[in-house]
Design a protein around this motif. Structure first.
Motif, PDB file in Angstrom:
ATOM      1  N   THR A 164     -29.477 -11.082 -49.570  1.00 54.70           N
ATOM      2  CA  THR A 164     -28.836 -12.395 -49.613  1.00 54.70           C
ATOM      3  C   THR A 164     -29.498 -13.373 -48.648  1.00 54.70           C
ATOM      4  OG1 THR A 164     -27.285 -11.841 -47.840  1.00 54.70           O
ATOM      5  CG2 THR A 164     -26.644 -11.249 -50.087  1.00 54.70           C
ATOM      6  N   GLY A 165     -30.296 -12.831 -47.713  1.00 62.59           N
ATOM      7  CA  GLY A 165     -30.874 -13.674 -46.676  1.00 62.59           C
ATOM      8  C   GLY A 165     -30.006 -13.721 -45.433  1.00 62.59           C
ATOM      9  N   HIS A 166     -28.771 -13.215 -45.559  1.00 66.54           N
ATOM     10  CA  HIS A 166     -27.863 -13.136 -44.418  1.00 66.54           C
ATOM     11  C   HIS A 166     -27.981 -11.730 -43.847  1.00 66.54           C
ATOM     12  CE1 HIS A 166     -23.945 -12.745 -42.303  1.00 66.54           C
ATOM     13  NE2 HIS A 166     -24.142 -14.038 -42.044  1.00 66.54           N
ATOM     14  N   ARG A 167     -28.576 -11.608 -42.665  1.00 68.87           N
ATOM     15  CA  ARG A 167     -28.950 -10.311 -42.112  1.00 68.87           C
ATOM     16  C   ARG A 167     -27.777  -9.333 -42.026  1.00 68.87           C
ATOM     17  NH1 ARG A 167     -33.612  -9.020 -39.358  1.00 68.87           N
ATOM     18  NH2 ARG A 167     -33.542  -7.141 -38.085  1.00 68.87           N
ATOM     19  N   LYS A 168     -26.639  -9.794 -41.542  1.00 74.89           N
ATOM     20  CA  LYS A 168     -25.494  -8.893 -41.382  1.00 74.89           C
ATOM     21  C   LYS A 168     -24.999  -8.390 -42.726  1.00 74.89           C
ATOM     22  CE  LYS A 168     -21.020  -8.476 -39.057  1.00 74.89           C
ATOM     23  NZ  LYS A 168     -20.019  -9.157 -38.180  1.00 74.89           N
ATOM     24  N   THR A 169     -24.913  -9.292 -43.705  1.00 74.36           N
ATOM     25  CA  THR A 169     -24.457  -8.897 -45.039  1.00 74.36           C
ATOM     26  C   THR A 169     -25.418  -7.898 -45.660  1.00 74.36           C
ATOM     27  OG1 THR A 169     -23.375 -11.035 -45.392  1.00 74.36           O
ATOM     28  CG2 THR A 169     -23.906  -9.733 -47.357  1.00 74.36           C
ATOM     29  N   ASP A 170     -26.716  -8.161 -45.544  1.00 71.65           N
ATOM     30  CA  ASP A 170     -27.713  -7.253 -46.109  1.00 71.65           C
ATOM     31  C   ASP A 170     -27.646  -5.882 -45.446  1.00 71.65           C
ATOM     32  OD1 ASP A 170     -28.560  -9.248 -47.806  1.00 71.65           O
ATOM     33  OD2 ASP A 170     -30.215  -9.890 -46.522  1.00 71.65           O
ATOM     34  N   HIS A 171     -27.428  -5.869 -44.138  1.00 77.27           N
ATOM     35  CA  HIS A 171     -27.313  -4.603 -43.414  1.00 77.27           C
ATOM     36  C   HIS A 171     -26.119  -3.800 -43.926  1.00 77.27           C
ATOM     37  CE1 HIS A 171     -27.513  -1.801 -40.002  1.00 77.27           C
ATOM     38  NE2 HIS A 171     -26.205  -1.922 -39.937  1.00 77.27           N
ATOM     39  N   LEU A 172     -24.988  -4.469 -44.115  1.00 75.48           N
ATOM     40  CA  LEU A 172     -23.786  -3.786 -44.586  1.00 75.48           C
ATOM     41  C   LEU A 172     -23.984  -3.215 -45.992  1.00 75.48           C
ATOM     42  CD1 LEU A 172     -21.026  -6.259 -43.329  1.00 75.48           C
ATOM     43  CD2 LEU A 172     -21.539  -3.976 -42.419  1.00 75.48           C
ATOM     44  N   ARG A 173     -24.685  -3.958 -46.838  1.00 72.66           N
ATOM     45  CA  ARG A 173     -24.922  -3.486 -48.204  1.00 72.66           C
ATOM     46  C   ARG A 173     -25.819  -2.251 -48.216  1.00 72.66           C
ATOM     47  NH1 ARG A 173     -25.939  -8.735 -52.132  1.00 72.66           N
ATOM     48  NH2 ARG A 173     -23.808  -9.562 -52.075  1.00 72.66           N
ATOM     49  N   GLY A 202     -31.568  -1.525 -36.339  1.00 69.80           N
ATOM     50  CA  GLY A 202     -30.250  -1.382 -35.765  1.00 69.80           C
ATOM     51  C   GLY A 202     -29.818   0.049 -35.997  1.00 69.80           C
ATOM     52  N   GLY A 203     -30.583   0.726 -36.920  1.00 67.89           N
ATOM     53  CA  GLY A 203     -30.368   2.145 -37.130  1.00 67.89           C
ATOM     54  C   GLY A 203     -29.160   2.454 -37.986  1.00 67.89           C
ATOM     55  N   THR A 204     -28.821   3.704 -38.014  1.00 72.67           N
ATOM     56  CA  THR A 204     -27.707   4.189 -38.809  1.00 72.67           C
ATOM     57  C   THR A 204     -26.392   3.931 -38.085  1.00 72.67           C
ATOM     58  OG1 THR A 204     -29.228   5.927 -39.476  1.00 72.67           O
ATOM     59  CG2 THR A 204     -26.937   6.193 -40.120  1.00 72.67           C
ATOM     60  N   GLU A 205     -25.372   3.556 -38.830  1.00 73.97           N
ATOM     61  CA  GLU A 205     -24.068   3.284 -38.234  1.00 73.97           C
ATOM     62  C   GLU A 205     -23.547   4.513 -37.485  1.00 73.97           C
ATOM     63  OE1 GLU A 205     -22.662   0.494 -37.997  1.00 73.97           O
ATOM     64  OE2 GLU A 205     -23.766  -0.725 -39.411  1.00 73.97           O
ATOM     65  N   GLY A 206     -22.792   4.267 -36.423  1.00 70.88           N
ATOM     66  CA  GLY A 206     -22.349   5.333 -35.532  1.00 70.88           C
ATOM     67  C   GLY A 206     -21.659   6.492 -36.214  1.00 70.88           C
ATOM     68  N   ALA A 207     -20.692   6.215 -37.101  1.00 71.68           N
ATOM     69  CA  ALA A 207     -19.929   7.285 -37.736  1.00 71.68           C
ATOM     70  C   ALA A 207     -20.821   8.129 -38.641  1.00 71.68           C
ATOM     71  CB  ALA A 207     -18.766   6.704 -38.533  1.00 71.68           C
ATOM     72  N   LEU A 208     -21.693   7.465 -39.387  1.00 76.44           N
ATOM     73  CA  LEU A 208     -22.595   8.181 -40.280  1.00 76.44           C
ATOM     74  C   LEU A 208     -23.601   9.001 -39.482  1.00 76.44           C
ATOM     75  CD1 LEU A 208     -23.710   8.844 -43.055  1.00 76.44           C
ATOM     76  CD2 LEU A 208     -24.962   6.667 -43.014  1.00 76.44           C
ATOM     77  N   LEU A 209     -24.134   8.419 -38.427  1.00 78.35           N
ATOM     78  CA  LEU A 209     -25.099   9.129 -37.594  1.00 78.35           C
ATOM     79  C   LEU A 209     -24.457  10.351 -36.939  1.00 78.35           C
ATOM     80  CD1 LEU A 209     -28.022   8.997 -36.583  1.00 78.35           C
ATOM     81  CD2 LEU A 209     -27.198   7.675 -34.627  1.00 78.35           C
ATOM     82  N   ALA A 210     -23.231  10.183 -36.471  1.00 77.06           N
ATOM     83  CA  ALA A 210     -22.521  11.297 -35.846  1.00 77.06           C
ATOM     84  C   ALA A 210     -22.303  12.432 -36.845  1.00 77.06           C
ATOM     85  CB  ALA A 210     -21.186  10.824 -35.287  1.00 77.06           C
ATOM     86  N   ARG A 211     -21.978  12.068 -38.082  1.00 77.72           N
ATOM     87  CA  ARG A 211     -21.766  13.083 -39.120  1.00 77.72           C
ATOM     88  C   ARG A 211     -23.066  13.843 -39.395  1.00 77.72           C
ATOM     89  NH1 ARG A 211     -17.881  16.208 -41.670  1.00 77.72           N
ATOM     90  NH2 ARG A 211     -18.449  16.571 -43.833  1.00 77.72           N
ATOM     91  N   MET A 212     -24.177  13.102 -39.487  1.00 80.76           N
ATOM     92  CA  MET A 212     -25.464  13.753 -39.726  1.00 80.76           C
ATOM     93  C   MET A 212     -25.812  14.710 -38.589  1.00 80.76           C
ATOM     94  SD  MET A 212     -27.895  10.716 -41.173  1.00 80.76           S
ATOM     95  CE  MET A 212     -27.543   9.877 -42.705  1.00 80.76           C
ATOM     96  N   LYS A 213     -25.570  14.271 -37.358  1.00 81.03           N
ATOM     97  CA  LYS A 213     -25.887  15.112 -36.203  1.00 81.03           C
ATOM     98  C   LYS A 213     -25.006  16.357 -36.159  1.00 81.03           C
ATOM     99  CE  LYS A 213     -27.832  11.529 -33.216  1.00 81.03           C
ATOM    100  NZ  LYS A 213     -27.680  10.755 -31.951  1.00 81.03           N
ATOM    101  N   GLN A 214     -23.784  16.215 -36.654  1.00 81.91           N
ATOM    102  CA  GLN A 214     -22.876  17.355 -36.706  1.00 81.91           C
ATOM    103  C   GLN A 214     -23.370  18.413 -37.688  1.00 81.91           C
ATOM    104  OE1 GLN A 214     -19.024  16.387 -38.315  1.00 81.91           O
ATOM    105  NE2 GLN A 214     -18.228  18.474 -38.127  1.00 81.91           N
TER     106      GLN A 214
END
Length: 251
Positions: A164-173, A202-214
């Motif tokens: 979309t050109g909006h960095r935050k929106t694109d990151h969330l998608r 900005g990397g992987t979101e915290g919850a997802l990253l924590a799950r992967m590490k688990q």
């Protein structure tokens, strides 16, 4: 001219596939703005014509410059080898699938399996099961599992939503797609399996990253040299899948 090294036209990886092209760039091609072409379209075309990875992909018969990204990631993390069962999410136009088929040596009588899926129509890749379907549809996981006919050793995802050109929106998608890809990977990966997925800087979101590490022995981020410098994309690589905890159901 970018300081990023262009691809090298020689050399093979330890996995048997071709590595990325260090040939010199050709002379810069300038594109004149046509009457019916916007400035942005002209800039995109000029970038394509002067991109050494685009040029080398065409020379090798690869469907996209993105093929060099999975080559680089494989060379670094040793994701691919003969006999693996691989799922490629967001596969169109097929550049990653071509590399996976080559490096798993399916066309040489290998016992592995490669399944690719994309919502966009794409031409089949010899040796792979190529599905044109929306991965976010409810029936997509079952379609992939049927084609795979067994557990996967590797799940790849180069999926990206239209920007979309909006960095935050694109990151969330992008992160929403990454979470769906990981949920699927959890349900289909064999013990010791691996997951490689596009995310944004900005990397992987915290919850997802924590799950992967688990659930995995190692989780790392990487940006291939063939990824354009201005692109916010990076890849998360999770290896050594341990399996879901007892009592958790698959998708």
């Amino acid at each position: 001219m970018s300081s990023r090294k262009p691809p090298s036209s020689s050399g093979r990886s330890k996995g048997g596939g071709v590595s990325a092209p260090t040939v010199a760039r050709d002379l810069t091609v300038k594109v004149r703005t046509a009457r019916r072409r916007s400035n942005s379209s002209t800039q995109w075309l000029q970038r394509q014509l002067n991109d050494p990875y685009v040029q080398e992909a065409k020379r090798r018969g690869l469907r996209s410059r993105a093929a060099f990204k999975i080559m680089e990631l494989d060379d670094r993390f040793h994701l691919l080898r003969p006999g693996l069962r691989v799922v490629d999410l967001g596969a169109a136009p097929g550049g990653w699938t071509q590399v996976v088929v080559e490096r798993t040596r399916l066309l040489d009588g290998g016992r592995g399996c490669v399944v690719g899926i994309d919502i966009l129509p794409w031409e089949g890749v010899a040796g792979a099961h190529c599905l044109t379907h929306d991965f976010t549809a409810d029936d997509a996981p079952d379609l992939l599992k049927t084609a795979l006919n067994g557990p996967a050793d590797l799940v790849l995802s180069d999926m990206a939503a239209p920007t979309t050109g909006h960095r935050k929106t694109d990151h969330l998608r992008v992160m929403a797609l990454a979470e769906m890809a990981w949920d699927f990977a959890e349900s289909v990966l064999a013990p010791g399996g691996a997951f490689c997925c596009k995310v944004f800087q900005g990397g992987t979101e915290g919850a997802l990253l924590a799950r992967m590490k688990q659930l995995c022995e190692s989780v790392r981020h990487a940006k291939p040299a063939s990824s354009r410098a201005e692109s916010p994309e990076v890849y998360v690589i999770a290896q050594g899948f341990r399996g879901r905890p007892d009592g958790e159901e698959d998708l």
